[in-house]
Design a protein around this motif. Structure first.
Motif, PDB file in Angstrom:
ATOM      1  N   GLY A   1      30.807  36.729  36.140  1.00 30.72           N
ATOM      2  CA  GLY A   1      30.993  35.921  37.339  1.00 30.72           C
ATOM      3  C   GLY A   1      32.080  34.886  37.174  1.00 30.72           C
ATOM      4  N   PHE A   2      32.143  34.281  36.001  1.00 27.31           N
ATOM      5  CA  PHE A   2      33.195  33.295  35.747  1.00 27.31           C
ATOM      6  C   PHE A   2      34.566  33.946  35.649  1.00 27.31           C
ATOM      7  N   ILE A   3      34.617  35.183  35.172  1.00 29.20           N
ATOM      8  CA  ILE A   3      35.900  35.900  35.161  1.00 29.20           C
ATOM      9  C   ILE A   3      36.414  36.055  36.589  1.00 29.20           C
ATOM     10  N   VAL A   4      35.528  36.464  37.491  1.00 30.83           N
ATOM     11  CA  VAL A   4      35.931  36.618  38.894  1.00 30.83           C
ATOM     12  C   VAL A   4      36.339  35.268  39.472  1.00 30.83           C
ATOM     13  N   TRP A   5      35.541  34.259  39.241  1.00 34.30           N
ATOM     14  CA  TRP A   5      35.864  32.908  39.709  1.00 34.30           C
ATOM     15  C   TRP A   5      37.251  32.509  39.219  1.00 34.30           C
ATOM     16  N   GLY A   6      37.511  32.717  37.929  1.00 32.59           N
ATOM     17  CA  GLY A   6      38.810  32.350  37.362  1.00 32.59           C
ATOM     18  C   GLY A   6      39.942  33.164  37.929  1.00 32.59           C
ATOM     19  N   LEU A   7      39.718  34.467  38.129  1.00 36.68           N
ATOM     20  CA  LEU A   7      40.781  35.306  38.679  1.00 36.68           C
ATOM     21  C   LEU A   7      41.134  34.900  40.104  1.00 36.68           C
ATOM     22  N   VAL A   8      40.126  34.607  40.917  1.00 35.95           N
ATOM     23  CA  VAL A   8      40.407  34.192  42.293  1.00 35.95           C
ATOM     24  C   VAL A   8      41.128  32.853  42.297  1.00 35.95           C
ATOM     25  N   ALA A   9      40.717  31.947  41.411  1.00 40.09           N
ATOM     26  CA  ALA A   9      41.364  30.634  41.341  1.00 40.09           C
ATOM     27  C   ALA A   9      42.795  30.732  40.840  1.00 40.09           C
TER      28      ALA A   9
ATOM     29  N   GLY B   1      31.293  36.253  49.052  1.00 35.96           N
ATOM     30  CA  GLY B   1      32.737  36.113  48.973  1.00 35.96           C
ATOM     31  C   GLY B   1      33.388  35.864  50.320  1.00 35.96           C
ATOM     32  N   ASN B   2      33.287  36.834  51.230  1.00 34.58           N
ATOM     33  CA  ASN B   2      33.901  36.659  52.536  1.00 34.58           C
ATOM     34  C   ASN B   2      33.187  35.594  53.358  1.00 34.58           C
ATOM     35  N   GLY B   3      31.894  35.378  53.042  1.00 36.52           N
ATOM     36  CA  GLY B   3      31.203  34.265  53.679  1.00 36.52           C
ATOM     37  C   GLY B   3      31.821  32.931  53.302  1.00 36.52           C
TER      38      GLY B   3
ATOM     39  N   LEU C   1      38.912  26.446  45.844  1.00 33.90           N
ATOM     40  CA  LEU C   1      37.890  26.517  44.806  1.00 33.90           C
ATOM     41  C   LEU C   1      36.541  26.914  45.386  1.00 33.90           C
ATOM     42  N   ASN C   2      36.261  26.526  46.622  1.00 31.00           N
ATOM     43  CA  ASN C   2      35.033  26.952  47.279  1.00 31.00           C
ATOM     44  C   ASN C   2      35.013  28.466  47.455  1.00 31.00           C
ATOM     45  N   ILE C   3      36.164  29.026  47.811  1.00 35.32           N
ATOM     46  CA  ILE C   3      36.272  30.476  47.975  1.00 35.32           C
ATOM     47  C   ILE C   3      36.134  31.172  46.623  1.00 35.32           C
ATOM     48  N   ALA C   4      36.811  30.658  45.602  1.00 32.95           N
ATOM     49  CA  ALA C   4      36.725  31.260  44.273  1.00 32.95           C
ATOM     50  C   ALA C   4      35.289  31.253  43.767  1.00 32.95           C
ATOM     51  N   MET C   5      34.576  30.158  44.007  1.00 28.00           N
ATOM     52  CA  MET C   5      33.189  30.067  43.591  1.00 28.00           C
ATOM     53  C   MET C   5      32.329  31.102  44.319  1.00 28.00           C
ATOM     54  N   GLY C   6      32.586  31.284  45.610  1.00 26.45           N
ATOM     55  CA  GLY C   6      31.823  32.262  46.379  1.00 26.45           C
ATOM     56  C   GLY C   6      31.970  33.663  45.822  1.00 26.45           C
TER      57      GLY C   6
ATOM     58  N   VAL D   1      34.963  32.511  52.499  1.00 33.87           N
ATOM     59  CA  VAL D   1      36.243  32.428  53.215  1.00 33.87           C
ATOM     60  C   VAL D   1      36.007  32.001  54.665  1.00 33.87           C
ATOM     61  N   ALA D   2      35.014  32.591  55.311  1.00 36.29           N
ATOM     62  CA  ALA D   2      34.707  32.223  56.696  1.00 36.29           C
ATOM     63  C   ALA D   2      34.336  30.748  56.794  1.00 36.29           C
ATOM     64  N   ASN D   3      33.584  30.266  55.851  1.00 33.97           N
ATOM     65  CA  ASN D   3      33.168  28.868  55.848  1.00 33.97           C
ATOM     66  C   ASN D   3      34.358  27.931  55.758  1.00 33.97           C
ATOM     67  N   VAL D   4      35.357  28.317  54.973  1.00 33.64           N
ATOM     68  CA  VAL D   4      36.541  27.474  54.781  1.00 33.64           C
ATOM     69  C   VAL D   4      37.531  27.617  55.929  1.00 33.64           C
ATOM     70  N   GLU D   5      37.726  28.837  56.421  1.00 27.36           N
ATOM     71  CA  GLU D   5      38.830  29.108  57.345  1.00 27.36           C
ATOM     72  C   GLU D   5      38.479  28.953  58.823  1.00 27.36           C
ATOM     73  N   LEU D   6      37.248  29.242  59.204  1.00 27.00           N
ATOM     74  CA  LEU D   6      36.918  29.256  60.636  1.00 27.00           C
ATOM     75  C   LEU D   6      36.682  27.847  61.167  1.00 27.00           C
TER      76      LEU D   6
END
Length: 258
Positions: A188-196, A37-39, A57-62, A41-46
């Motif tokens: 896992g898809f519930i989490v993906w959907g909630l983050v998205a 998850g936070n990996g 969507l990359n973060i939600a998938m993570g 975010v780091a990949n997208v933001e840093l």
């Protein structure tokens, strides 16, 4: 198999494992959640990562995979709470032994810290290259995009409520009890959907360990340009998920596990 039988089958799956094995599952599972998850975010933001600005969507998938894989791996061992809110909520509602609450939470907190340290170590060159304090902070913990504590609380409360209710329904209703692997994938898809869908305001956290331990590390680690750790609002992603989870488990127990 009826609803009650499915619920009892789900509850019975962890009793054959010793406590140390259950705690190891919670520790590793929570660490994996942080790495995925936070990996993401780091990949997208840093700065200068190969996934820089890859999008939400990359973060939600993570985060979706960060929950899916531990549930697949450890669901039959510890129940894969990997979240103090889930542990406390089940205990409050009589679905989990209070004697296990503190050991589970300690394992989850330590796992979250180790997982975040793995993210920090693997992205260390990019933390050095990043001068945006908000981007650095986002790879550790949450905050409200509109700087509203009320919105922060409500988002974390309702997001966690839906996560917990959805996860318990998937894992314990007859279809999920018969096929736990399929149920784990759906979680896992519930989490993906909630983050998205609900992640825009706060991140989201939906998990006290996922926010608190990285916030402590954000405070302690020597990162240039990291800015404030925002301790004045740190109680929100701890308290709101716990309360939301308690309500979510209560709804599940009253309506579907009776």
């Amino acid at each position: 198999m009826n609803i009650r039988q499915g619920y009892e089958l789900w509850k019975s799956r962890t009793v054959q494992y010793p406590l140390i094995t259950q705690l190891a599952a919670e520790f590793i599972g929570t660490a994996m959640l942080m790495v995925f998850g936070n990996g993401a975010v780091a990949n997208v933001e840093l700065a200068n990562t190969k996934g820089h600005r890859a999008g939400w969507l990359n973060i939600a998938m993570g985060y979706g995979f960060g929950v899916m894989f531990p549930v697949l791996m450890f669901g039959s061992i510890s129940g894969t709470h990997i979240n103090p809110a889930m542990t406390i909520a089940q205990a409050v509602n009589g679905m989990f032994s209070w004697s296990l609450v503190l050991p589970y939470i300690i394992a989850q907190l330590l796992g979250a810290a180790v997982g975040q340290l793995i993210v920090f170590v693997t992205y260390y060159p990019h933390y050095r290259d990043t001068d945006d304090a908000n981007a650095i902070f986002a790879s550790f913990c949450t905050t409200d995009a509109s700087n509203s504590r009320m919105n922060y609380f409500l988002n974390e409360f309702f997001g966690t409520l839906m996560l917990v209710l959805g996860a318990l329904c998937c894992l314990t209703l007859p279809w999920g009890a018969k096929d736990p692997a399929a149920a784990s994938i759906v979680v896992g898809f519930i989490v993906w959907g909630l983050v998205a869908s609900m992640g825009g305001p706060t991140g989201p956290g939906l998990n006290p360990a996922r926010d608190l331990m990285p916030r402590i590390l954000h405070q302690l680690l020597p990162i240039s340009h990291k800015g404030s750790s925002r301790w004045n609002e740190a109680w929100i992603p701890v308290v709101a998920p716990i309360l939301g989870a308690i309500v979510g488990v209560f709804i599940f127990k009253m309506l579907f596990a009776a």
